[in-house]
Design an enzyme around this catalytic site. Structure first.
Site, PDB file in Angstrom:
ATOM      1  N   CYS A   2       0.862  -1.189   0.000  1.00 38.03           N
ATOM      2  CA  CYS A   2       0.000   0.000   0.000  1.00 38.03           C
ATOM      3  C   CYS A   2       0.897   1.238   0.000  1.00 38.03           C
ATOM      4  O   CYS A   2       2.096   1.148   0.184  1.00 38.03           O
ATOM      5  CB  CYS A   2      -0.872   0.004   1.255  1.00 38.03           C
ATOM      6  SG  CYS A   2      -1.813  -1.515   1.465  1.00 38.03           S
ATOM      7  N   ARG A  27       1.710   1.724  -5.920  1.00 36.29           N
ATOM      8  CA  ARG A  27       1.941   0.755  -4.843  1.00 36.29           C
ATOM      9  C   ARG A  27       0.681  -0.058  -4.530  1.00 36.29           C
ATOM     10  O   ARG A  27       0.768  -1.084  -3.868  1.00 36.29           O
ATOM     11  CB  ARG A  27       2.401   1.460  -3.575  1.00 36.29           C
ATOM     12  CG  ARG A  27       3.670   2.288  -3.747  1.00 36.29           C
ATOM     13  CD  ARG A  27       4.044   2.931  -2.433  1.00 36.29           C
ATOM     14  NE  ARG A  27       4.379   1.909  -1.473  1.00 36.29           N
ATOM     15  CZ  ARG A  27       5.608   1.400  -1.329  1.00 36.29           C
ATOM     16  NH1 ARG A  27       6.586   1.833  -2.087  1.00 36.29           N
ATOM     17  NH2 ARG A  27       5.836   0.440  -0.457  1.00 36.29           N
ATOM     18  N   TRP A  74      -3.599  -1.928  -1.368  1.00 34.22           N
ATOM     19  CA  TRP A  74      -3.524  -3.191  -2.106  1.00 34.22           C
ATOM     20  C   TRP A  74      -3.987  -4.236  -1.109  1.00 34.22           C
ATOM     21  O   TRP A  74      -3.299  -4.558  -0.157  1.00 34.22           O
ATOM     22  CB  TRP A  74      -2.089  -3.487  -2.557  1.00 34.22           C
ATOM     23  CG  TRP A  74      -2.011  -4.613  -3.526  1.00 34.22           C
ATOM     24  CD1 TRP A  74      -2.039  -4.542  -4.887  1.00 34.22           C
ATOM     25  CD2 TRP A  74      -1.863  -6.012  -3.234  1.00 34.22           C
ATOM     26  NE1 TRP A  74      -1.929  -5.788  -5.445  1.00 34.22           N
ATOM     27  CE2 TRP A  74      -1.832  -6.712  -4.457  1.00 34.22           C
ATOM     28  CE3 TRP A  74      -1.772  -6.749  -2.052  1.00 34.22           C
ATOM     29  CZ2 TRP A  74      -1.705  -8.101  -4.539  1.00 34.22           C
ATOM     30  CZ3 TRP A  74      -1.654  -8.131  -2.122  1.00 34.22           C
ATOM     31  CH2 TRP A  74      -1.619  -8.788  -3.353  1.00 34.22           C
ATOM     32  N   ASN A 100       0.467  -0.193   6.108  1.00 32.21           N
ATOM     33  CA  ASN A 100       0.973  -0.957   4.962  1.00 32.21           C
ATOM     34  C   ASN A 100       1.677  -2.186   5.536  1.00 32.21           C
ATOM     35  O   ASN A 100       2.658  -2.048   6.259  1.00 32.21           O
ATOM     36  CB  ASN A 100       1.974  -0.100   4.169  1.00 32.21           C
ATOM     37  CG  ASN A 100       2.687  -0.923   3.097  1.00 32.21           C
ATOM     38  OD1 ASN A 100       2.180  -1.952   2.662  1.00 32.21           O
ATOM     39  ND2 ASN A 100       3.885  -0.489   2.727  1.00 32.21           N
ATOM     40  N   GLY A 101       1.148  -3.376   5.269  1.00 25.98           N
ATOM     41  CA  GLY A 101       1.750  -4.593   5.823  1.00 25.98           C
ATOM     42  C   GLY A 101       0.681  -5.585   6.224  1.00 25.98           C
ATOM     43  O   GLY A 101      -0.484  -5.467   5.801  1.00 25.98           O
ATOM     44  N   GLU A 483      10.706 -13.641 -19.410  1.00 27.17           N
ATOM     45  CA  GLU A 483      10.389 -12.236 -19.169  1.00 27.17           C
ATOM     46  C   GLU A 483       9.330 -11.719 -20.145  1.00 27.17           C
ATOM     47  O   GLU A 483       8.387 -11.023 -19.761  1.00 27.17           O
ATOM     48  CB  GLU A 483      11.660 -11.377 -19.254  1.00 27.17           C
ATOM     49  CG  GLU A 483      11.467  -9.893 -19.055  1.00 27.17           C
ATOM     50  CD  GLU A 483      10.832  -9.487 -17.743  1.00 27.17           C
ATOM     51  OE1 GLU A 483      10.402  -8.332 -17.630  1.00 27.17           O
ATOM     52  OE2 GLU A 483      10.704 -10.352 -16.835  1.00 27.17           O
ATOM     53  N   LYS A 487       5.705 -10.166 -19.065  1.00 27.36           N
ATOM     54  CA  LYS A 487       5.237  -8.832 -19.464  1.00 27.36           C
ATOM     55  C   LYS A 487       3.843  -8.910 -20.079  1.00 27.36           C
ATOM     56  O   LYS A 487       2.941  -8.154 -19.755  1.00 27.36           O
ATOM     57  CB  LYS A 487       6.222  -8.175 -20.452  1.00 27.36           C
ATOM     58  CG  LYS A 487       7.540  -7.754 -19.819  1.00 27.36           C
ATOM     59  CD  LYS A 487       7.477  -6.523 -18.979  1.00 27.36           C
ATOM     60  CE  LYS A 487       7.280  -6.777 -17.516  1.00 27.36           C
ATOM     61  NZ  LYS A 487       8.377  -7.256 -16.717  1.00 27.36           N
ATOM     62  N   GLU A 490       1.168  -9.874 -17.344  1.00 30.23           N
ATOM     63  CA  GLU A 490       0.842  -8.925 -16.276  1.00 30.23           C
ATOM     64  C   GLU A 490       0.136  -7.662 -16.767  1.00 30.23           C
ATOM     65  O   GLU A 490      -0.597  -7.041 -16.007  1.00 30.23           O
ATOM     66  CB  GLU A 490       2.070  -8.590 -15.437  1.00 30.23           C
ATOM     67  CG  GLU A 490       3.172  -7.857 -16.119  1.00 30.23           C
ATOM     68  CD  GLU A 490       4.346  -7.619 -15.141  1.00 30.23           C
ATOM     69  OE1 GLU A 490       5.486  -7.646 -15.617  1.00 30.23           O
ATOM     70  OE2 GLU A 490       4.101  -7.412 -13.955  1.00 30.23           O
ATOM     71  N   HIS A 506       8.783 -31.557 -24.998  1.00 32.83           N
ATOM     72  CA  HIS A 506       8.422 -32.429 -23.872  1.00 32.83           C
ATOM     73  C   HIS A 506       7.061 -32.063 -23.287  1.00 32.83           C
ATOM     74  O   HIS A 506       6.771 -32.379 -22.132  1.00 32.83           O
ATOM     75  CB  HIS A 506       9.517 -32.360 -22.795  1.00 32.83           C
ATOM     76  CG  HIS A 506      10.872 -32.667 -23.353  1.00 32.83           C
ATOM     77  ND1 HIS A 506      11.292 -33.940 -23.667  1.00 32.83           N
ATOM     78  CD2 HIS A 506      11.884 -31.837 -23.731  1.00 32.83           C
ATOM     79  CE1 HIS A 506      12.514 -33.888 -24.176  1.00 32.83           C
ATOM     80  NE2 HIS A 506      12.895 -32.628 -24.229  1.00 32.83           N
ATOM     81  N   LYS A 605       3.551  -2.321  -7.465  1.00 34.93           N
ATOM     82  CA  LYS A 605       4.942  -2.163  -7.882  1.00 34.93           C
ATOM     83  C   LYS A 605       5.925  -2.864  -6.958  1.00 34.93           C
ATOM     84  O   LYS A 605       6.881  -3.505  -7.400  1.00 34.93           O
ATOM     85  CB  LYS A 605       5.284  -0.683  -7.983  1.00 34.93           C
ATOM     86  CG  LYS A 605       6.668  -0.407  -8.512  1.00 34.93           C
ATOM     87  CD  LYS A 605       6.824  -0.908  -9.932  1.00 34.93           C
ATOM     88  CE  LYS A 605       8.193  -0.741 -10.521  1.00 34.93           C
ATOM     89  NZ  LYS A 605       8.379  -1.406 -11.798  1.00 34.93           N
TER      90      LYS A 605
HETATM   91  C1  AGP Z   1       7.611  -7.219 -12.928  1.00 43.49           C
HETATM   92  O1  AGP Z   1       7.163  -6.496 -14.000  1.00 43.49           O
HETATM   93  C2  AGP Z   1       6.743  -7.172 -11.749  1.00 43.49           C
HETATM   94  N1  AGP Z   1       6.451  -5.865 -11.345  1.00 43.49           N
HETATM   95  C3  AGP Z   1       7.231  -8.029 -10.594  1.00 43.49           C
HETATM   96  O2  AGP Z   1       7.352  -9.337 -11.040  1.00 43.49           O
HETATM   97  C4  AGP Z   1       8.557  -7.595  -9.964  1.00 43.49           C
HETATM   98  O3  AGP Z   1       9.609  -7.870 -10.821  1.00 43.49           O
HETATM   99  C5  AGP Z   1       8.763  -8.360  -8.664  1.00 43.49           C
HETATM  100  O4  AGP Z   1       7.700  -8.033  -7.797  1.00 43.49           O
HETATM  101  C6  AGP Z   1      10.101  -8.032  -8.010  1.00 43.49           C
HETATM  102  O5  AGP Z   1      10.147  -6.690  -7.670  1.00 43.49           O
HETATM  103  P1  AGP Z   1      11.544  -6.048  -7.216  1.00 43.49           P
HETATM  104  O6  AGP Z   1      12.495  -6.130  -8.373  1.00 43.49           O
HETATM  105  O7  AGP Z   1      11.194  -4.634  -6.848  1.00 43.49           O
HETATM  106  O8  AGP Z   1      12.020  -6.840  -6.039  1.00 43.49           O
END
Ligand code: AGP
Length: 610
Positions: A2, A27, A74, A100-101, A483, A487, A490, A506, A605
């Protein structure tokens, strides 16, 4: 997860809090709220959805008050709703709290509090804190004492801020596990989850560490521990400029950050490549050559996109530095009984520097005697402050939830680390020079690819209706396949999977049909011919192929339905180039599908809870 922000000073708090909240929206963005203290009462406003919904709920005439707190959520406990949005108040409405937590023993505490007559209005874990502080404060004494007393009863993680009618110009904030800072103004002060919320107001910040409480008032602030003993803390200066956290005319932060990569890579490389010596200079490693030589094993640990760059780091370290290396999901590593010792170097990779699992994995490694390094982007973040040494990416703030420029800068930082580790071992000066020169050429090669973004946009038009997409690559480009799939998943919500190309036979090959686009990473590297055979296998089953190839390569032209060219570079650096078309492909597909690219559903994020 959050975002929290607070203000106390002479100016009306509401507009400052809303502005700060908007900068923290990446966040978490499923509900938001604000609480303002004025004339002996606390006014609370909350709304489900984005901050814009809260602004609509507040209307033109913002509530009065010079002290206040605000939160963007969040959800972890309790679905997104007005009742579960923060701030939460005590029974009498005399104090309000944002968090936040995760409070892990909230269930037990809640039952006990209800038995003692408290009335709960939400399903959140957070609300127990409001009632615990209420009880402690009722016994008299200052708010800080009540907060400290309440926190000693909770298990879990928190970044909190509390206001009370009994100390109308005071904010009490505390942290354990979730990031929190105090931002110092003149005659006014702020608290916030990160500096982006306050950058428009001040650059002087104090980062709180676990177990610390800040008592913030307009003209002063003090830091104490959970026993309210005073603590001395250094004031840091945030050197990001405001433009860096604006969209700068781009439709989305993600596109801006993709297009910023030539500059972010130059910043990651600046002053760190010693071309003549064929090595790198990494001032923050805090490791002597003897200690570098002592290392007989490297464990990379991370999450998400950072975990993908770690895989590339593993390949580089083994190929060039000849150090046995492995990659661990941080969330698994922290609960396994890992074998690490004083000769193990545990490298945590994290853009935010706040990801709970990666932080915990590093703490576990340290507890077992390993030396820890952090490859981190956010300056002053918890991981950066807790590891023994590290490498800052200097990629600038990354606001888009989907990580892009941090990934390419992580790969470059890993190459720089590999040079340093390799050159104190078997890597020759000529090999080192070759890597150094190739690193210095990367930014202009990236510019050449980004200049052809429109070609990728045309391919996106052809792929955007797919319901499943497969990404395949070999060697250094297997992690790029992972990766690319991440992308697309997400931000466009299309199901996608990345695989080592040979693994396809496989199992995943059963999925291939003319509806399933298959994206191949096929630069002219050591395993190129093997990839060509895999493309043949897909075409033989009617698959639609999008191939990322080296400029001028016609080997796949007859097979691929769509080709995207990238310039040539060393095998170990091809991921910096081959990932760019995949970032753009995901971006253009998501935009065409009307998705919220910068704030995709269900994501945030930095994942500060486990
Ligand atoms: C990637 O696009 C995502 N936002 C997520 O997988 C991110 O890479 C992951 O949460 C790790 O975050 P960090 O690099 O800030 O630790």
């Amino acid at each position: 997860m959050c975002g929290i922000v607070g203000y106390t000073g002479a100016r009306p708090a509401a507009p400052l809090l809303l502005e700060g909240l908007k900068r923290l929206e990446y966040r978490g963005y499923d509900s938001a709220g604000i609480a303002l203290v004025e004339d002996g009462r606390i006014e609370v406003h909350k709304a489900p959805g984005r901050i814009a919904a809260l602004e609509r709920e507040l209307g033109q005439n913002l509530p009065p008050g010079h002290t206040g707190i605000a939160h963007t959520r969040w959800a972890t406990h309790g679905a997104p709703s007005t009742a579960n949005a923060h701030p939460h108040t005590d029974c009498g409405g005399t104090l309000a709290l944002i968090h936040n937590g995760i409070i892990e023993n909230a269930g037990l505490l809640r039952t006990a509090l209800i038995r003692r007559g408290h009335v709960f209005r939400s399903e959140t874990d957070t609300e127990v804190l409001a009632h615990l502080i209420e009880e402690a404060h009722a016994k008299g004494g200052a708010l800080v004492g009540a907060v400290a007393g309440a926190l000693q009863q909770v298990e879990g993680t928190y970044g909190i801020a509390v206001v009370s009618t009994r100390e109308p110009d005071t904010i009490v904030a505390a942290r354990r596990g979730s990031p929190l800072l105090v931002a110092i103004g003149s005659g006014e002060n702020f608290i916030a989850s990160d500096a982006s919320a306050v950058l428009a107001q001040t650059r002087s910040v104090v980062y709180l560490d676990d177990g610390e409480i800040a008592v913030v008032r307009p003209g002063d602030y003090r830091i104490v521990d959970l026993d309210t003993a005073e603590k001395e803390k250094a004031v840091s200066r945030v050197d990001w400029d405001l433009a860096k956290i604006e969209r700068g005319g781009y439709a989305h932060f993600m596109l801006k950050e993709i297009m910023e990569q030539p500059e972010s890579l130059r910043n990651t490389l600046r002053g760190r490549v010693l071309e003549e010596e064929g090595t790198s200079r990494l001032g923050g490693l805090n490791l002597s050559d003897e200690q570098l030589l002592q290392v007989n094993r490297i464990v990379f640990t991370a999450c998400g996109t950072s975990w993908h760059s770690a895989l590339i780091g593993e390949y580089m370290m083994e190929e060039l530095a000849r150090i046995p290396s492995e990659v661990e999901y941080a969330s698994e590593f922290r609960y396994r009984n890992p074998i690490v010792d004083e000769r193990t170097l545990v490298v945590g990779i994290s853009q935010s520097g706040e990801t709970a699992d990666t932080l915990a994995a590093l703490r576990e490694a340290k507890r077992r005697g390993a030396r820890t390094l952090g490859i981190v982007n956010v300056v002053g973040s918890t991981i950066a402050r807790e590891v023994d040494g590290g490498i800052y990416l200097h990629a600038g703030p990354e606001i888009g939830v989907a990580s892009t420029k941090a990934f390419t800068s992580q790969i470059v930082a890993l190459a720089l680390l590999t040079l340093t580790m390799g050159r104190v071992r078997a890597l020759s000066i000529l090999q080192g020079r070759e890597v150094a020169r190739a690193l210095l050429r990367l930014p202009e090669l990236v510019e050449r690819i980004l200049a052809k973004a429109a070609d990728v946009e045309r391919i996106a038009e052809r792929v955007m209706r797919a319901t499943n997409v497969l990404y395949l690559g070999r060697g250094y480009n297997f992690p790029v396949a992972l990766e690319g799939a991440l992308k697309l998943k997400e931000i466009s919500y299309i199901h996608a999977e990345g695989y080592p190309a040979a693994e396809m036979k496989h199992g995943p090959i059963a999925l291939i049909d003319d509806l399933m686009p298959v994206v191949f990473l096929a630069p002219r590297d050591a395993v190129y011919q093997k990839v060509v055979s895999n493309v043949e296998e897909v075409k033989a089953r009617g698959g639609r192929v999008v191939a990322v190839v080296t400029e001028g390569d016609t080997g796949l032209a007859r097979l691929a339905d769509h080709q995207i060219e990238v310039p040539e570079t060393l095998d170990l650096l091809t991921p910096v180039l081959t990932v760019l078309p995949l970032q753009l492909l995901a971006y253009y597909i998501a935009v065409r599908r009307g998705c919220d690219v910068d704030q995709p559903r269900n994501l945030a994020k930095s994942v500060t809870v486990e």
